[in-house]
Scaffold this motif. Structure first.
Motif, PDB file in Angstrom:
ATOM      1  N   GLY A  25     -13.693   7.485   5.996  1.00 52.09           N
ATOM      2  CA  GLY A  25     -14.171   6.911   7.246  1.00 52.09           C
ATOM      3  C   GLY A  25     -14.111   7.823   8.447  1.00 52.09           C
ATOM      4  O   GLY A  25     -14.832   7.631   9.417  1.00 52.09           O
ATOM      5  N   SER A  26     -13.284   8.833   8.413  1.00 51.06           N
ATOM      6  CA  SER A  26     -13.139   9.716   9.564  1.00 51.06           C
ATOM      7  C   SER A  26     -14.180  10.833   9.510  1.00 51.06           C
ATOM      8  O   SER A  26     -14.320  11.519   8.509  1.00 51.06           O
ATOM      9  N   GLU A  27     -14.900  10.997  10.597  1.00 48.50           N
ATOM     10  CA  GLU A  27     -15.879  12.078  10.689  1.00 48.50           C
ATOM     11  C   GLU A  27     -15.216  13.376  11.127  1.00 48.50           C
ATOM     12  O   GLU A  27     -15.866  14.415  11.191  1.00 48.50           O
ATOM     13  N   GLU A  28     -13.933  13.319  11.434  1.00 44.34           N
ATOM     14  CA  GLU A  28     -13.221  14.477  11.964  1.00 44.34           C
ATOM     15  C   GLU A  28     -12.746  15.442  10.896  1.00 44.34           C
ATOM     16  O   GLU A  28     -12.302  16.538  11.208  1.00 44.34           O
ATOM     17  N   LYS A  29     -12.809  15.061   9.643  1.00 47.11           N
ATOM     18  CA  LYS A  29     -12.315  15.957   8.605  1.00 47.11           C
ATOM     19  C   LYS A  29     -13.279  15.975   7.422  1.00 47.11           C
ATOM     20  O   LYS A  29     -14.042  15.042   7.190  1.00 47.11           O
ATOM     21  N   ASN A  30     -13.233  17.064   6.711  1.00 48.83           N
ATOM     22  CA  ASN A  30     -14.028  17.226   5.509  1.00 48.83           C
ATOM     23  C   ASN A  30     -13.158  16.772   4.347  1.00 48.83           C
ATOM     24  O   ASN A  30     -12.172  17.427   4.013  1.00 48.83           O
ATOM     25  N   ALA A  31     -13.476  15.645   3.751  1.00 55.29           N
ATOM     26  CA  ALA A  31     -12.625  15.057   2.721  1.00 55.29           C
ATOM     27  C   ALA A  31     -13.387  14.858   1.417  1.00 55.29           C
ATOM     28  O   ALA A  31     -14.607  14.738   1.400  1.00 55.29           O
ATOM     29  N   VAL A  32     -12.629  14.828   0.349  1.00 55.68           N
ATOM     30  CA  VAL A  32     -13.158  14.526  -0.971  1.00 55.68           C
ATOM     31  C   VAL A  32     -12.397  13.306  -1.470  1.00 55.68           C
ATOM     32  O   VAL A  32     -11.185  13.211  -1.294  1.00 55.68           O
ATOM     33  N   TYR A  33     -13.110  12.397  -2.108  1.00 56.09           N
ATOM     34  CA  TYR A  33     -12.487  11.174  -2.592  1.00 56.09           C
ATOM     35  C   TYR A  33     -13.073  10.811  -3.945  1.00 56.09           C
ATOM     36  O   TYR A  33     -14.283  10.806  -4.124  1.00 56.09           O
ATOM     37  N   SER A  34     -12.215  10.516  -4.888  1.00 54.16           N
ATOM     38  CA  SER A  34     -12.638  10.054  -6.201  1.00 54.16           C
ATOM     39  C   SER A  34     -12.137   8.628  -6.405  1.00 54.16           C
ATOM     40  O   SER A  34     -10.947   8.418  -6.672  1.00 54.16           O
ATOM     41  N   PRO A  35     -13.016   7.640  -6.273  1.00 57.96           N
ATOM     42  CA  PRO A  35     -12.570   6.263  -6.480  1.00 57.96           C
ATOM     43  C   PRO A  35     -12.028   6.026  -7.886  1.00 57.96           C
ATOM     44  O   PRO A  35     -11.101   5.237  -8.061  1.00 57.96           O
ATOM     45  N   VAL A  36     -12.563   6.705  -8.871  1.00 54.38           N
ATOM     46  CA  VAL A  36     -12.072   6.540 -10.241  1.00 54.38           C
ATOM     47  C   VAL A  36     -10.627   7.003 -10.331  1.00 54.38           C
ATOM     48  O   VAL A  36      -9.778   6.339 -10.924  1.00 54.38           O
ATOM     49  N   ASN A  37     -10.332   8.143  -9.727  1.00 57.87           N
ATOM     50  CA  ASN A  37      -8.986   8.687  -9.765  1.00 57.87           C
ATOM     51  C   ASN A  37      -7.995   7.773  -9.053  1.00 57.87           C
ATOM     52  O   ASN A  37      -6.900   7.512  -9.555  1.00 57.87           O
ATOM     53  N   VAL A  38      -8.362   7.276  -7.890  1.00 54.93           N
ATOM     54  CA  VAL A  38      -7.479   6.382  -7.138  1.00 54.93           C
ATOM     55  C   VAL A  38      -7.299   5.066  -7.897  1.00 54.93           C
ATOM     56  O   VAL A  38      -6.191   4.517  -7.953  1.00 54.93           O
ATOM     57  N   TYR A  39      -8.364   4.568  -8.495  1.00 52.55           N
ATOM     58  CA  TYR A  39      -8.279   3.347  -9.299  1.00 52.55           C
ATOM     59  C   TYR A  39      -7.242   3.522 -10.412  1.00 52.55           C
ATOM     60  O   TYR A  39      -6.377   2.665 -10.618  1.00 52.55           O
ATOM     61  N   MET A  40      -7.329   4.642 -11.126  1.00 52.85           N
ATOM     62  CA  MET A  40      -6.394   4.884 -12.229  1.00 52.85           C
ATOM     63  C   MET A  40      -4.959   4.988 -11.720  1.00 52.85           C
ATOM     64  O   MET A  40      -4.038   4.451 -12.339  1.00 52.85           O
ATOM     65  N   ALA A  41      -4.760   5.660 -10.603  1.00 51.97           N
ATOM     66  CA  ALA A  41      -3.416   5.798 -10.048  1.00 51.97           C
ATOM     67  C   ALA A  41      -2.845   4.433  -9.652  1.00 51.97           C
ATOM     68  O   ALA A  41      -1.683   4.124  -9.933  1.00 51.97           O
ATOM     69  N   LEU A  42      -3.671   3.608  -9.018  1.00 47.11           N
ATOM     70  CA  LEU A  42      -3.210   2.272  -8.631  1.00 47.11           C
ATOM     71  C   LEU A  42      -2.954   1.391  -9.856  1.00 47.11           C
ATOM     72  O   LEU A  42      -2.029   0.571  -9.854  1.00 47.11           O
ATOM     73  N   ALA A  43      -3.742   1.574 -10.895  1.00 50.41           N
ATOM     74  CA  ALA A  43      -3.521   0.817 -12.125  1.00 50.41           C
ATOM     75  C   ALA A  43      -2.157   1.167 -12.725  1.00 50.41           C
ATOM     76  O   ALA A  43      -1.411   0.279 -13.154  1.00 50.41           O
ATOM     77  N   LEU A  44      -1.808   2.457 -12.743  1.00 47.49           N
ATOM     78  CA  LEU A  44      -0.489   2.856 -13.216  1.00 47.49           C
ATOM     79  C   LEU A  44       0.606   2.247 -12.351  1.00 47.49           C
ATOM     80  O   LEU A  44       1.628   1.785 -12.864  1.00 47.49           O
ATOM     81  N   LEU A  45       0.389   2.256 -11.055  1.00 45.66           N
ATOM     82  CA  LEU A  45       1.368   1.679 -10.140  1.00 45.66           C
ATOM     83  C   LEU A  45       1.570   0.189 -10.429  1.00 45.66           C
ATOM     84  O   LEU A  45       2.691  -0.310 -10.390  1.00 45.66           O
ATOM     85  N   ALA A  46       0.496  -0.512 -10.748  1.00 45.29           N
ATOM     86  CA  ALA A  46       0.610  -1.941 -11.075  1.00 45.29           C
ATOM     87  C   ALA A  46       1.511  -2.159 -12.286  1.00 45.29           C
ATOM     88  O   ALA A  46       2.258  -3.145 -12.346  1.00 45.29           O
ATOM     89  N   GLU A  47       1.470  -1.243 -13.240  1.00 46.33           N
ATOM     90  CA  GLU A  47       2.319  -1.363 -14.434  1.00 46.33           C
ATOM     91  C   GLU A  47       3.797  -1.241 -14.099  1.00 46.33           C
ATOM     92  O   GLU A  47       4.641  -1.774 -14.801  1.00 46.33           O
ATOM     93  N   THR A  48       4.108  -0.514 -13.033  1.00 50.92           N
ATOM     94  CA  THR A  48       5.513  -0.307 -12.680  1.00 50.92           C
ATOM     95  C   THR A  48       6.032  -1.356 -11.707  1.00 50.92           C
ATOM     96  O   THR A  48       7.217  -1.363 -11.395  1.00 50.92           O
ATOM     97  N   ALA A  49       5.140  -2.207 -11.235  1.00 44.33           N
ATOM     98  CA  ALA A  49       5.517  -3.231 -10.252  1.00 44.33           C
ATOM     99  C   ALA A  49       5.589  -4.598 -10.921  1.00 44.33           C
ATOM    100  O   ALA A  49       5.117  -4.793 -12.039  1.00 44.33           O
ATOM    101  N   GLU A  50       6.152  -5.540 -10.196  1.00 46.92           N
ATOM    102  CA  GLU A  50       6.229  -6.922 -10.667  1.00 46.92           C
ATOM    103  C   GLU A  50       5.926  -7.858  -9.514  1.00 46.92           C
ATOM    104  O   GLU A  50       5.816  -7.431  -8.358  1.00 46.92           O
TER     105      GLU A  50
END
Length: 167
Positions: free
Chosen positions: A21-46
């Motif tokens: 969302g920020s126009e001030e920086k040049n960023a790269v984002y992989s929704p697939v990668n973030v999805y997988m990371a959050l999915a792993l986090l869900a496994e460790t949470a209750e």
């Protein structure tokens, strides 16, 4: 399977503006990668924490999330001598934490993730993390990876990478 990613559109639509969302920086984002990371986090949470992550990922249950993540990983994996695409995730646990071997087994089986435990913040574990990052990025980020360390007060960390190469 056909349609494995149909319910991911909502997550992508919500998360892209947050990361890009920020126009001030040049960023790269992989929704697939973030999805997988959050999915792993869900496994460790209750409880409520797990439910909030499931809601964010548009998953009806932890079992459906496991299936979705496994399908996603398999759909994106490629290593055919012309193209390499690898999603890699690892969970790093401090020795002071008790963990359930069943959860580590689920992370390996359904998420293709590695689990490491040791004295986080130690030279040995920092070197292991750097080696893992270099291995899973084809050594392309050695300079950036050299500065990656875990604080000695860290109890749990998640490392997630994407390696993509076309010959």
């Amino acid at each position: 399977p056909l349609g494995y990613g149909d319910n991911l559109y909502d997550f992508y639509q919500k998360s892209i503006p947050v990361f890009l969302g920020s126009e001030e920086k040049n960023a790269v984002y992989s929704p697939v990668n973030v999805y997988m990371a959050l999915a792993l986090l869900a496994e460790t949470a209750e409880g409520n924490t797990r439910q909030q992550i499931l809601d964010l990922l548009n998953a009806s249950s932890i079992e459906s999330l496991r299936a979705q993540a496994s399908h996603m990983w398999n759909a994106h994996y490629c290593d055919d001598n012309a193209t390499t695409l690898l999603l890699a995730n690892s969970l790093w646990l401090d020795d002071t934490l008790n963990y359930k071997q069943q959860t580590a087994d689920i992370l390996a089986k359904d998420y293709y993730s590695s689990v490491y435990h040791g004295d986080l913040g130690s030279d040995k574990m920092n070197k292991a993390l750097q080696d893992w990052l270099n291995e899973n990025t084809g050594g392309l980020l050695k300079e950036q990876v050299a500065g990656q360390t875990l604080d000695e007060q860290t109890l749990l960390a998640l490392a997630s990478t994407i390696y993509y190469k076309v010959k």
